[in-house]
Design a protein around this motif. Structure first.
Motif, short mmCIF file in Angstrom:
data_model
loop_
_atom_site.label_atom_id
_atom_site.label_comp_id
_atom_site.label_asym_id
_atom_site.label_seq_id
_atom_site.Cartn_x
_atom_site.Cartn_y
_atom_site.Cartn_z
N GLU A 126 0.83 -1.21 0.00
CA GLU A 126 0.00 0.00 0.00
C GLU A 126 0.86 1.26 0.00
O GLU A 126 0.59 2.19 -0.76
N LEU A 127 1.90 1.29 0.83
CA LEU A 127 2.75 2.48 0.90
C LEU A 127 3.52 2.68 -0.40
O LEU A 127 3.65 3.80 -0.89
N ARG A 128 4.01 1.58 -0.99
CA ARG A 128 4.74 1.71 -2.26
C ARG A 128 3.82 2.22 -3.36
O ARG A 128 4.20 3.09 -4.16
N LEU A 129 2.61 1.71 -3.42
CA LEU A 129 1.68 2.17 -4.45
C LEU A 129 1.30 3.63 -4.23
O LEU A 129 1.17 4.40 -5.18
N ALA A 130 1.16 4.05 -2.97
CA ALA A 130 0.90 5.46 -2.68
C ALA A 130 2.07 6.31 -3.17
O ALA A 130 1.86 7.37 -3.76
N ALA A 131 3.28 5.84 -2.93
CA ALA A 131 4.47 6.57 -3.38
C ALA A 131 4.48 6.72 -4.89
O ALA A 131 4.80 7.79 -5.42
N LEU A 132 4.11 5.67 -5.59
CA LEU A 132 4.15 5.69 -7.05
C LEU A 132 3.00 6.50 -7.66
O LEU A 132 3.05 6.84 -8.84
N ARG A 176 3.27 -1.01 -13.12
CA ARG A 176 4.10 -2.21 -12.97
C ARG A 176 3.99 -2.78 -11.55
O ARG A 176 3.81 -3.97 -11.36
N ALA A 177 4.08 -1.91 -10.56
CA ALA A 177 4.02 -2.36 -9.17
C ALA A 177 2.64 -2.92 -8.82
O ALA A 177 2.54 -3.93 -8.13
N ALA A 178 1.59 -2.26 -9.29
CA ALA A 178 0.23 -2.71 -8.99
C ALA A 178 -0.06 -4.08 -9.60
O ALA A 178 -0.90 -4.82 -9.07
N ALA A 179 0.62 -4.42 -10.68
CA ALA A 179 0.39 -5.70 -11.34
C ALA A 179 1.13 -6.86 -10.67
O ALA A 179 0.88 -8.02 -11.00
N GLU A 180 2.03 -6.56 -9.74
CA GLU A 180 2.79 -7.63 -9.07
C GLU A 180 1.86 -8.48 -8.21
O GLU A 180 0.99 -7.96 -7.51
N PRO A 181 2.06 -9.80 -8.22
CA PRO A 181 1.22 -10.69 -7.40
C PRO A 181 1.57 -10.57 -5.91
O PRO A 181 2.63 -10.07 -5.53
N ASP A 182 0.68 -11.06 -5.08
CA ASP A 182 0.91 -11.02 -3.63
C ASP A 182 2.23 -11.68 -3.25
O ASP A 182 2.90 -11.22 -2.32
N ALA A 183 2.61 -12.74 -3.95
CA ALA A 183 3.86 -13.44 -3.63
C ALA A 183 5.06 -12.51 -3.75
O ALA A 183 6.01 -12.60 -2.96
N PHE A 184 5.05 -11.61 -4.70
CA PHE A 184 6.13 -10.62 -4.86
C PHE A 184 6.23 -9.75 -3.60
O PHE A 184 7.31 -9.52 -3.07
N TRP A 185 5.09 -9.25 -3.13
CA TRP A 185 5.08 -8.36 -1.96
C TRP A 185 5.43 -9.12 -0.69
O TRP A 185 6.11 -8.57 0.19
N ARG A 186 5.00 -10.37 -0.60
CA ARG A 186 5.38 -11.19 0.57
C ARG A 186 6.90 -11.35 0.64
O ARG A 186 7.50 -11.19 1.69
#
Length: 183
Positions: free
Chosen positions: A20-26, A41-51
Motif C-alpha cells: 500500500e505504501l509503495r503504491l501510494a508513493a508511485l 508495474r508495481a500494482a500488477a505484481e502478485p501477492d507473492a512478490f510483496w510477501r
C-alpha cells in the motif's frame, strides 16, 4: 512543530502495508523524478512478490526497509537500505568499489513532509548502515529535477560525489550520486 514518529524495520507479515505504501508513493506527483518503477508495474505484481519483498527487508541481511509510524500506527513513510558489496554491480550497472549502503525508495506522505518524518527515517537507516562491519559510505541517487530532495539530503549531511548517471529509460535526464561518509 515536529511530530513524534516511531521508526522501525518492517516485519515479513506486513506485506500488505508495504504494498500500500509503495503504491501510494508511485501515485505521488513527484514519482516520475523519484522512482524508477511505475505504479502500473508495481500494482500488477502478485501477492507473492510483496510477501517476498517484505520478508527479505525484514531479515536485514542485504536489505532492510524502515517505516515511520505516525499517530495510530499509520505508516507515513519509508526508506530502504541496500547493502552493496565491493566487486558487485549496482542498480545502474556500474561496479561497486567499496562496501556501501544505498538508500532507495525514500517516500513520506505529503501531509507528513517537513515535520520530522524524513529526518526520523534517515536517522534510523543511516544508524543501521553504520552498524554494519566494513561499511565505508552511504549513498543515494537523486534526480536532477528534484530540488526538494536535494535540499534535504544536503541538510542531512550528504554531498554530491560528482558521479552522474543517465536515468534508465530517459537518456536526456540525469541522476546525481550523493554520499555520506563517517566523521
Amino acid at each position: 512543530m515536529d511530530h513524534e514518529y516511531v521508526v522501525r524495520a518492517v516485519r515479513g507479515e506486513e506485506w500488505p502495508q508495504v504494498r500500500e505504501l509503495r503504491l501510494a508513493a508511485l501515485r505521488d506527483p513527484a514519482a516520475p523524478v523519484a522512482f524508477l518503477e511505475t505504479y502500473e508495474r508495481a500494482a500488477a505484481e502478485p501477492d507473492a512478490f510483496w510477501r517476498e519483498r517484505a520478508a527479505s527487508a525484514s531479515r536485514g541481511e542485504s536489505v532492510r526497509q524502515f517505516v515511520a509510524e505516525g499517530p495510530g500506527g499509520v505508516w507515513v513513510g519509508s526508506v530502504t537500505v541496500l547493502v552493496e558489496e565491493a566487486g558487485a554491480d549496482d542498480v545502474f550497472g556500474g561496479a561497486v568499489e567499496v562496501r556501501q549502503a544505498h538508500l532507495v525508495g525514500v517516500y513520506v506522505r505529503p501531509e507528513h513532509r517537513g515535520v520530522g518524518a524524513t529526518d526520523a527515517l534517515f536517522e534510523a537507516a543511516v544508524a543501521w548502515a553504520w552498524s554494519l562491519a566494513g561499511l565505508e559510505r552511504v549513498r543515494l541517487f537523486v534526480h536532477e529535477g528534484n530540488p526538494r530532495a536535494q535540499a534535504f539530503y544536503r541538510r542531512f549531511g550528504f554531498a554530491p560525489s560528482g558521479v552522474v548517471v543517465p536515468v534508465p529509460g530517459d537518456p536526456f535526464a540525469r541522476e546525481y550520486e550523493w554520499v555520506l561518509t563517517r566523521g
